[in-house]
Write an enzyme that holds these catalytic residues in place. Sequence first.
Site, PDB file in Angstrom:
ATOM      1  N   ASP A  88      -5.857   2.552  -3.101  1.00  0.00           N
ATOM      2  CA  ASP A  88      -5.071   3.334  -3.922  1.00  0.00           C
ATOM      3  C   ASP A  88      -4.656   2.302  -5.124  1.00  0.00           C
ATOM      4  OD1 ASP A  88      -3.325   5.615  -2.292  1.00  0.00           O
ATOM      5  OD2 ASP A  88      -4.489   4.118  -1.029  1.00  0.00           O
TER       6      ASP A  88
ATOM      7  N   THR B  38      -4.600   9.904   1.170  1.00  0.00           N
ATOM      8  CA  THR B  38      -4.814   8.696   1.635  1.00  0.00           C
ATOM      9  C   THR B  38      -5.059   8.831   3.294  1.00  0.00           C
ATOM     10  OG1 THR B  38      -3.494   7.627  -0.053  1.00  0.00           O
ATOM     11  CG2 THR B  38      -3.707   6.197   1.933  1.00  0.00           C
TER      12      THR B  38
END
Length: 333
Positions: free
Chosen positions: A47, A128
């Site tokens: 990320d 995620t």
Amino acid sequence: MLDLTLPETAFMNTVLREAAQLAVAIQAESAASAMLKEDSTPVTVADFAIQAVVACRLRAAFPDTVLVAEERAATLRAAGQEEMLHRIAAFVARVIPGATGAAVCDWIDEGMGEPGDRFWTLDPIDGTKGYRRGGHYATALALIENGTVRCGGMACPVMAADCAADKMGGGILALATRNGGAGYTPLNATDTGFLPLSVSACTEPARARLMRSYESGHTNVEELETVAAHLGIPPDQCVRMDSQAKYACMAAGRAELLFRLLSPAQPDYRECIWDQAAGALIIEAAGGKVTDLRGHPLDFSQGRKLTNNTGVFASNGPLHEAGLRALEHTLKP
Ligand code: AMP
Ligand code: MG
């Protein structure tokens, strides 16, 4: 026709491929270990690394740009996070030679821009939880002008080349511009070019393939089952998938209905713009329809969240009215 020579589409075409390669490399090499953010959602090396790279590239390509992105570097700058930052910077340095931890933090924080008349919005890893689990995920990037999504792109690094929902593969890249259509290409193809994305023509609710979040906590499973039953959709036509990869599937005609219902644990949840902008435009440019659960258009003029909308409902178009009626029947006023 999707125009790949526009500066914005050309940029997305390049930077989203770079993002996908980084995501795949980080997953292969670092087991996608995560830390928890203040809201208890996970964030990984990928990320941060992808947000840093996209922000750096965006600044170089469009110097006046404003970026509104999901992550921020505050936790990385804190004492005790040196090892995590070092790992992130090492991955970033593979594509931006010489990148330091300090530079990486500054690039990540470019994403704290104010949403105004014209800005980009980025989710470096959407899904995620899927990324960590070996499921679907996406990098999503979009340009918003005066509250309207102008162009959007999404890399889905583990999607099958035909965007089928029931298998995984070498990934795809989908791009769209408002009024310019939507297209996609397999990520590992060198000579395929972009193929048009076009939604399913299905008009029979009972034959619709229904998509929902993989994570039960991101939706309302009981209400979803009621909506599906109301439409006559059997359970084996309900597909669970993480992230905006669902939107690419639907744009490719592989599903007809997509519901983001509100979790009973978070009835006041409002969607973040980076979770919807690119995917919604890709569906619309492929001929589909996207509204909230009450049929209102998504309003991207309200800052970092869709504060004027509750949930999201996307369809192939012909089934939208039937879907809204099923929602009206199911949801409390
Ligand atoms: P999905 O895999 O479709 O559920 O989408 C993943 C996105 O759901 C993440 O990017 C999160 O921002 C978002 N999310 C996190 N918590 C919730 C929640 N309670 N309700 C809906 N979406 C959520
Ligand atoms: Mg997300």
